[in-house]
Design an enzyme around this catalytic site. Structure first.
Site, PDB file in Angstrom:
ATOM      1  N   HIS A  49       0.987   7.177   2.700  1.00 50.15           N
ATOM      2  CA  HIS A  49      -0.312   7.480   2.175  1.00 50.15           C
ATOM      3  C   HIS A  49      -1.202   7.540   3.357  1.00 50.15           C
ATOM      4  CE1 HIS A  49       0.106   2.830   2.694  1.00 50.15           C
ATOM      5  NE2 HIS A  49      -1.066   3.166   3.307  1.00 50.15           N
TER       6      HIS A  49
HETATM    7  C1  T46 Z   1      -1.030   0.286   4.978  1.00 49.07           C
HETATM    8  C2  T46 Z   1       0.391   0.033   5.457  1.00 49.07           C
HETATM    9  C3  T46 Z   1       0.500   0.110   6.930  1.00 49.07           C
HETATM   10  C4  T46 Z   1      -2.447  -5.640  -2.496  1.00 49.07           C
HETATM   11  O1  T46 Z   1      -2.619  -6.116  -3.739  1.00 49.07           O
HETATM   12  N1  T46 Z   1      -3.261  -6.149  -1.345  1.00 49.07           N
HETATM   13  C5  T46 Z   1      -3.346  -5.760  -0.240  1.00 49.07           C
HETATM   14  O2  T46 Z   1      -4.077  -6.056   0.614  1.00 49.07           O
HETATM   15  C6  T46 Z   1      -2.230  -4.927   0.294  1.00 49.07           C
HETATM   16  C7  T46 Z   1      -2.057  -4.141   1.595  1.00 49.07           C
HETATM   17  C8  T46 Z   1      -1.290  -4.351  -0.836  1.00 49.07           C
HETATM   18  N2  T46 Z   1      -1.396  -4.790  -2.019  1.00 49.07           N
HETATM   19  C9  T46 Z   1      -0.504  -4.618  -3.108  1.00 49.07           C
HETATM   20  C10 T46 Z   1      -0.653  -3.256  -3.436  1.00 49.07           C
HETATM   21  C11 T46 Z   1       0.885  -2.737  -3.984  1.00 49.07           C
HETATM   22  O3  T46 Z   1       1.017  -2.954  -5.348  1.00 49.07           O
HETATM   23  O4  T46 Z   1       0.937  -4.741  -2.530  1.00 49.07           O
HETATM   24  C12 T46 Z   1       1.618  -3.692  -3.292  1.00 49.07           C
HETATM   25  C13 T46 Z   1       2.364  -3.060  -2.006  1.00 49.07           C
HETATM   26  O5  T46 Z   1       1.302  -2.008  -1.290  1.00 49.07           O
HETATM   27  P1  T46 Z   1       1.734  -0.650  -0.863  1.00 49.07           P
HETATM   28  O6  T46 Z   1       2.990  -0.013  -1.485  1.00 49.07           O
HETATM   29  O7  T46 Z   1       0.691  -0.165  -0.403  1.00 49.07           O
HETATM   30  O8  T46 Z   1       2.438  -1.118   0.749  1.00 49.07           O
HETATM   31  P2  T46 Z   1       2.817  -0.246   2.193  1.00 49.07           P
HETATM   32  O9  T46 Z   1       3.705  -0.909   2.799  1.00 49.07           O
HETATM   33  O10 T46 Z   1       3.332   1.090   1.389  1.00 49.07           O
HETATM   34  O11 T46 Z   1       1.440  -0.127   2.760  1.00 49.07           O
HETATM   35  C14 T46 Z   1       0.752  -1.022   3.240  1.00 49.07           C
HETATM   36  C15 T46 Z   1      -0.662  -1.151   2.883  1.00 49.07           C
HETATM   37  O12 T46 Z   1      -0.904  -0.967   1.474  1.00 49.07           O
HETATM   38  C16 T46 Z   1      -1.400   0.144   3.657  1.00 49.07           C
HETATM   39  O13 T46 Z   1      -2.719   0.043   3.568  1.00 49.07           O
HETATM   40  O14 T46 Z   1      -1.747   1.138   5.652  1.00 49.07           O
HETATM   41  O15 T46 Z   1       0.835  -1.052   4.963  1.00 49.07           O
END
Ligand code: T46
Length: 134
Positions: A49
């Site tokens: 993303h």
């Molecule tokens: C990024 C990369 C480096 C939350 O509720 N609060 C939070 O602060 C974060 C970061 C995530 N979440 C929830 C949203 C999703 O349901 O945690 C779940 C997993 O998040 P996501 O699939 O976005 O995780 P990554 O590892 O793909 O991405 C993360 C960050 O979301 C993003 O901002 O830049 O790490």
């Protein structure tokens, strides 16, 4: 695309190492949120993303991982394996994280609270947004 790796100064003595991080000093923004990524599956990549506004610094506290940054034209892979290095991930940069070591702890410092509407999770849509911004 310029890769911005921040160098952090640590204080080392016979007791061990201490590494301070401070908003608007060695972290180039006001910090509003911290999160950690750990116990990752080595075979699985994350991210995929771009953020519309959010700016972040990623620091690999233990172990190692690879972060892919893509600005729509150039794609670069950056290996992180030291708490002394912070990768600045700017807004509107597509990111992917992969090749996590078993002990990897990736700490991410963000300049804003979590907001799902700030995410662009579709690469085609991200490229379209870049065209609009030109
Ligand atoms: C990024 C990369 C480096 C939350 O509720 N609060 C939070 O602060 C974060 C970061 C995530 N979440 C929830 C949203 C999703 O349901 O945690 C779940 C997993 O998040 P996501 O699939 O976005 O995780 P990554 O590892 O793909 O991405 C993360 C960050 O979301 C993003 O901002 O830049 O790490």
């Amino acid at each position: 695309m310029e890769v911005k790796l921040l160098d952090f100064t640590e204080f080392v003595d016979k007791r061990g190492h201490l590494l301070p991080l401070e908003a608007n000093k060695n972290i180039p923004f006001k910090i509003k949120r911290l999160y950690f990524i750990y116990s990752t599956n080595k075979k699985m990549s994350r991210g995929f993303h771009a953020h519309k506004k959010l700016m972040q610094v990623a620091i690999c506290i233990t172990g190692y991982c690879t972060i892919v940054l893509d600005d729509g034209q150039v794609r670069k892979e950056i290996g992180l394996n030291s708490p002394k290095k912070g990768l600045l991930i700017d807004k509107m940069i597509w990111r992917e994280m992969k090749d996590f070591s078993k002990n990897c702890v990736l700490m991410v410092i963000a300049d804003d609270y979590y907001d799902e509407s700030d995410y662009n999770r579709d690469y085609g849509n991200y490229l379209e947004m870049l065209k609009w911004l030109k």
